[in-house]
Design a protein around this motif. Structure first.
Motif, PDB file in Angstrom:
ATOM      1  N   ARG A 165       0.799   7.161  -6.551  1.00  0.00           N
ATOM      2  CA  ARG A 165      -0.581   8.136  -6.795  1.00  0.00           C
ATOM      3  C   ARG A 165       0.021   9.450  -6.197  1.00  0.00           C
ATOM      4  O   ARG A 165      -0.207  10.353  -7.166  1.00  0.00           O
ATOM      5  CB  ARG A 165      -1.564   7.748  -5.662  1.00  0.00           C
ATOM      6  CG  ARG A 165      -2.193   6.097  -6.117  1.00  0.00           C
ATOM      7  CD  ARG A 165      -3.264   5.655  -5.116  1.00  0.00           C
ATOM      8  NE  ARG A 165      -4.279   6.475  -5.653  1.00  0.00           N
ATOM      9  CZ  ARG A 165      -5.206   6.237  -6.492  1.00  0.00           C
ATOM     10  NH1 ARG A 165      -5.128   5.195  -7.342  1.00  0.00           N
ATOM     11  NH2 ARG A 165      -6.429   6.842  -6.647  1.00  0.00           N
ATOM     12  N   LEU A 166       0.829   9.579  -5.283  1.00  0.00           N
ATOM     13  CA  LEU A 166       1.200  11.015  -5.103  1.00  0.00           C
ATOM     14  C   LEU A 166       1.895  11.776  -6.184  1.00  0.00           C
ATOM     15  O   LEU A 166       1.583  12.722  -6.447  1.00  0.00           O
ATOM     16  CB  LEU A 166       2.043  10.795  -3.636  1.00  0.00           C
ATOM     17  CG  LEU A 166       2.928  12.204  -3.458  1.00  0.00           C
ATOM     18  CD1 LEU A 166       1.805  13.222  -2.955  1.00  0.00           C
ATOM     19  CD2 LEU A 166       3.955  11.976  -2.027  1.00  0.00           C
ATOM     20  N   LYS A 214       0.756  -1.079  -0.062  1.00  0.00           N
ATOM     21  CA  LYS A 214      -0.185   0.019   0.020  1.00  0.00           C
ATOM     22  C   LYS A 214       0.851   1.217   0.061  1.00  0.00           C
ATOM     23  O   LYS A 214       0.457   2.556  -0.439  1.00  0.00           O
ATOM     24  CB  LYS A 214      -0.938   0.076   1.101  1.00  0.00           C
ATOM     25  CG  LYS A 214      -0.330   0.090   2.438  1.00  0.00           C
ATOM     26  CD  LYS A 214      -1.528   0.152   3.421  1.00  0.00           C
ATOM     27  CE  LYS A 214      -1.224   0.073   4.935  1.00  0.00           C
ATOM     28  NZ  LYS A 214      -1.757  -0.281   5.989  1.00  0.00           N
ATOM     29  N   TYR A 238       1.660   1.825  -3.561  1.00  0.00           N
ATOM     30  CA  TYR A 238       0.655   2.599  -4.432  1.00  0.00           C
ATOM     31  C   TYR A 238       0.729   4.066  -3.798  1.00  0.00           C
ATOM     32  O   TYR A 238       0.496   4.923  -4.759  1.00  0.00           O
ATOM     33  CB  TYR A 238      -0.552   1.879  -3.839  1.00  0.00           C
ATOM     34  CG  TYR A 238      -1.175   0.825  -4.926  1.00  0.00           C
ATOM     35  CD1 TYR A 238      -0.236  -0.355  -4.912  1.00  0.00           C
ATOM     36  CD2 TYR A 238      -2.284   0.905  -5.706  1.00  0.00           C
ATOM     37  CE1 TYR A 238      -0.678  -1.469  -5.833  1.00  0.00           C
ATOM     38  CE2 TYR A 238      -2.578  -0.391  -6.481  1.00  0.00           C
ATOM     39  CZ  TYR A 238      -1.987  -1.167  -6.722  1.00  0.00           C
ATOM     40  OH  TYR A 238      -2.360  -2.164  -7.665  1.00  0.00           O
ATOM     41  N   GLU A 239       0.521   4.360  -2.673  1.00  0.00           N
ATOM     42  CA  GLU A 239       0.493   5.790  -2.053  1.00  0.00           C
ATOM     43  C   GLU A 239       1.500   6.831  -2.899  1.00  0.00           C
ATOM     44  O   GLU A 239       1.414   7.754  -3.220  1.00  0.00           O
ATOM     45  CB  GLU A 239       0.801   5.625  -0.560  1.00  0.00           C
ATOM     46  CG  GLU A 239       0.078   6.683  -0.175  1.00  0.00           C
ATOM     47  CD  GLU A 239      -1.473   6.909  -0.048  1.00  0.00           C
ATOM     48  OE1 GLU A 239      -1.934   7.626  -0.593  1.00  0.00           O
ATOM     49  OE2 GLU A 239      -2.134   5.585   0.265  1.00  0.00           O
ATOM     50  N   GLU A 240       2.870   6.414  -2.770  1.00  0.00           N
ATOM     51  CA  GLU A 240       3.678   6.823  -3.323  1.00  0.00           C
ATOM     52  C   GLU A 240       3.655   7.263  -5.141  1.00  0.00           C
ATOM     53  O   GLU A 240       3.713   8.161  -5.357  1.00  0.00           O
ATOM     54  CB  GLU A 240       5.179   6.113  -3.438  1.00  0.00           C
ATOM     55  CG  GLU A 240       6.403   6.721  -4.082  1.00  0.00           C
ATOM     56  CD  GLU A 240       6.886   8.138  -3.533  1.00  0.00           C
ATOM     57  OE1 GLU A 240       6.591   8.531  -2.169  1.00  0.00           O
ATOM     58  OE2 GLU A 240       7.937   8.654  -4.084  1.00  0.00           O
TER      59      GLU A 240
END
Lengths: 157, 157, 157, 157, 157, 157
Positions: free
Chosen positions: B149-150, B142, B145-147
């Motif tokens: 998306r950022l 996760k 993914y977060e990185e």
């Protein structure tokens, strides 16, 4: 138009009838399914779904010949709580089907066989007969299946 | 007729093929699904259902181009236990798709982007790449993914 | 063409729109469903499914009039994560519907009634009203239903 | 205390760990399941559920030895989105297990066998080997299973 | 004993209460779930199941503090149709929880944060606030989530 | 210790036995469920689940008195394909139950009644009797239920 269900064929005059049930006593479902089968439905199955306001519901699916629509609708409206239903046109491709008999230690039992393009692709012991043997002789149902399959496979190798 | 899958389009020549499986070893399902994808199915998914006599079953769904029907049927009849299947005509509306690349602390990663009427409406990190990074660097999936998306969002603001 | 929804009718211009969601925060589903209902969907429901690589997913189903397709697609692409959707042609058979009012110990309450071929086949207390009574008077919801059904049945015997 | 997993035994020191996931990208589930298996979970499975506000969710279930609780919690909190989890004490009854080998037309293949109270009650072809054979020789997976079962049954009659 | 729910803790005095419902109008479920939450249930969820005679049913699950058992039972017996229920002892492990606020183009919004062993492992935009913004400003809900997550991640890098 | 099942009581000596089935012919499930009921199981139900490698599976649940564990295990190992099972301790709270009889246009029919703390909270027409009437008289099952409920409610107002 009628089909010889022993031959492989495609039937383009089928309907998939669906109704979403969210306010119905689930006890009534099996009664409804039996009644639809008795009236000639080719298949009946239900799908757990989530409906408006997150309510758990049940989607009824009935696969029928177009000609039976009206009779099936009468049953669905009488035996369920739905205020409407929908249907979609479908085509059914059915394999050629034959029944073979194999000798087992509990007597002769039936195997349903399916042919695709003339080639044997499916075979399945008849559930009801195997269940009957399992009850009568006090043997596990899976053992009856195993024996029927063994006898069938040995013959066809 | 062929489509440029990079452009948004509607394809009216699709079939939704369905088969209800109630006497099949569920272990075989993933093998069957992989084989259908390899043979060109656009999508394959299964739905838990309740069949005749209250049996828990599995409804196989295969979304395909009409031209592939025969090849798909061969696979379904060979690798499942069904004696029949049905299909319904369907239209598929697919967004324009592009791949962008963003720079992250673990190197360049891919984002799949979807456009509807020329407007960016979807973006999703590529699962396989993120999974690979999570394994290689020992970080939670996760977080990868977060990185991704950022970095994507920062570029598009 | 327009229908008087008080009369029993079949509407052949319906679409069943479906999208498989496997990378979407499930929290967003109820918001999406509400928005589709607000925009005129006849029904919205979701089905738990198993997708590629064994992922648990959700199949969105939206039953709509053909004319609303474009508006519904805008909402689905905006509020979900899907890169595509499919639709199938469907016919809806809807019963004649009327509302009756019955007198209960908590005041007048509404019953939705369905007629098939002129015959009363369905009746259902209005959920929202019963829920409101249950909250206001601190009685079990099922007791409110029971009372409404009793009053209705007594009148129609 | 440690068990010889080849002998039938009951293990009273097991935990069933559960977490309800309603705001998590379902794509991450298979990665999480694999990681829990790699860390020594005895079993991992997920159940489709309906949560608060009617949201479709996924209940993660992890069956583990009590000693592994802390390590498993670290993985669940790192790789999922949950703010909490619960666990229940469970006992596991495992059959005695052995591996037998049978000769087939594609070489020697393995059968996992289970004994209850000294009696052979289960046997199952090894999925991975059968899958490998099906791919390598281009034969249907179910045909490989059938052959392995036949050879096993013939030996044990 | 009482817990400061802001600190990470394990609560060993929990019960998982379950009731199988097979003759109940599914419309009543959301009312029942709300009532259980209002009475202090820690979690409430339902699972689609298949019951006796193949009937589709719903398993109600209520996670509660042991002290609330009697109050919860009163609600379940009043608002459902069950003639019995069961409960299992469970332990709950809850992360330390804090609320942070981030500045967005639509004003300040809240993020719920979870800490495991002192380390930030979870963060989630508050659903209700995001839903409110989406409705008020006419923007997609997922865009609101994206913005809140972006602002949170930027601060914590 | 034995209970008078006509009185409301809590039974703390119950077990919830579970087995995950992923390689079993679903046709055998109803046979297995019937056999477990015949051997004294208090309840049997199955839950659709997703197992290792994304396989659709079925979780069998059997609620039993502790004393019956060994007999139930013999049936599960004989009639399913599982190599293991687990059990959890559970308490069952059962309402006081009585049977009342009401006069209907099709003769006397039975209603099962449940009392919690001396108060009538549940009543349900006996499914088998209603089904029998529906078949014999050719009336919808729901109409039989409605009539039985009406007669019961009228007496208890």
């Amino acid at each position: 138009m009628s089909f010889n269900h022993r031959d492989e064929h495609v039937d383009d005059r089928m309907l998939l009838v669906q109704a979403n049930l969210d306010d119905m006593n689930p006890e009534w479902i099996s009664f409804l399914m039996d009644k639809l089968f008795d009236a000639g439905a080719n298949d009946v199955y239900v799908v757990p779904i989530i409906m408006k306001k997150g309510r758990p519901g049940i989607m009824l699916n009935v696969l029928i010949d177009e000609d039976r629509l009206s009779a099936m609708e009468d049953i669905i409206f009488s035996e369920s709580t739905t205020l409407g239903l929908r249907y979609l046109h479908a085509s059914c491709h059915r394999l050629a089907r034959e029944f073979e008999h194999v000798e087992t230690k509990w007597g002769e039992l039936t195997v349903k066989v399916g042919y695709h393009a003339g080639k044997l692709v499916q075979f399945a012991p008849e559930f009801k007969e195997c269940e009957q043997v399992a009850k009568q002789y006090g043997v596990p149902l899976k053992q009856v299946y195993e024996e029927v399959r063994l006898q069938f496979v040995k013959r066809h190798i």
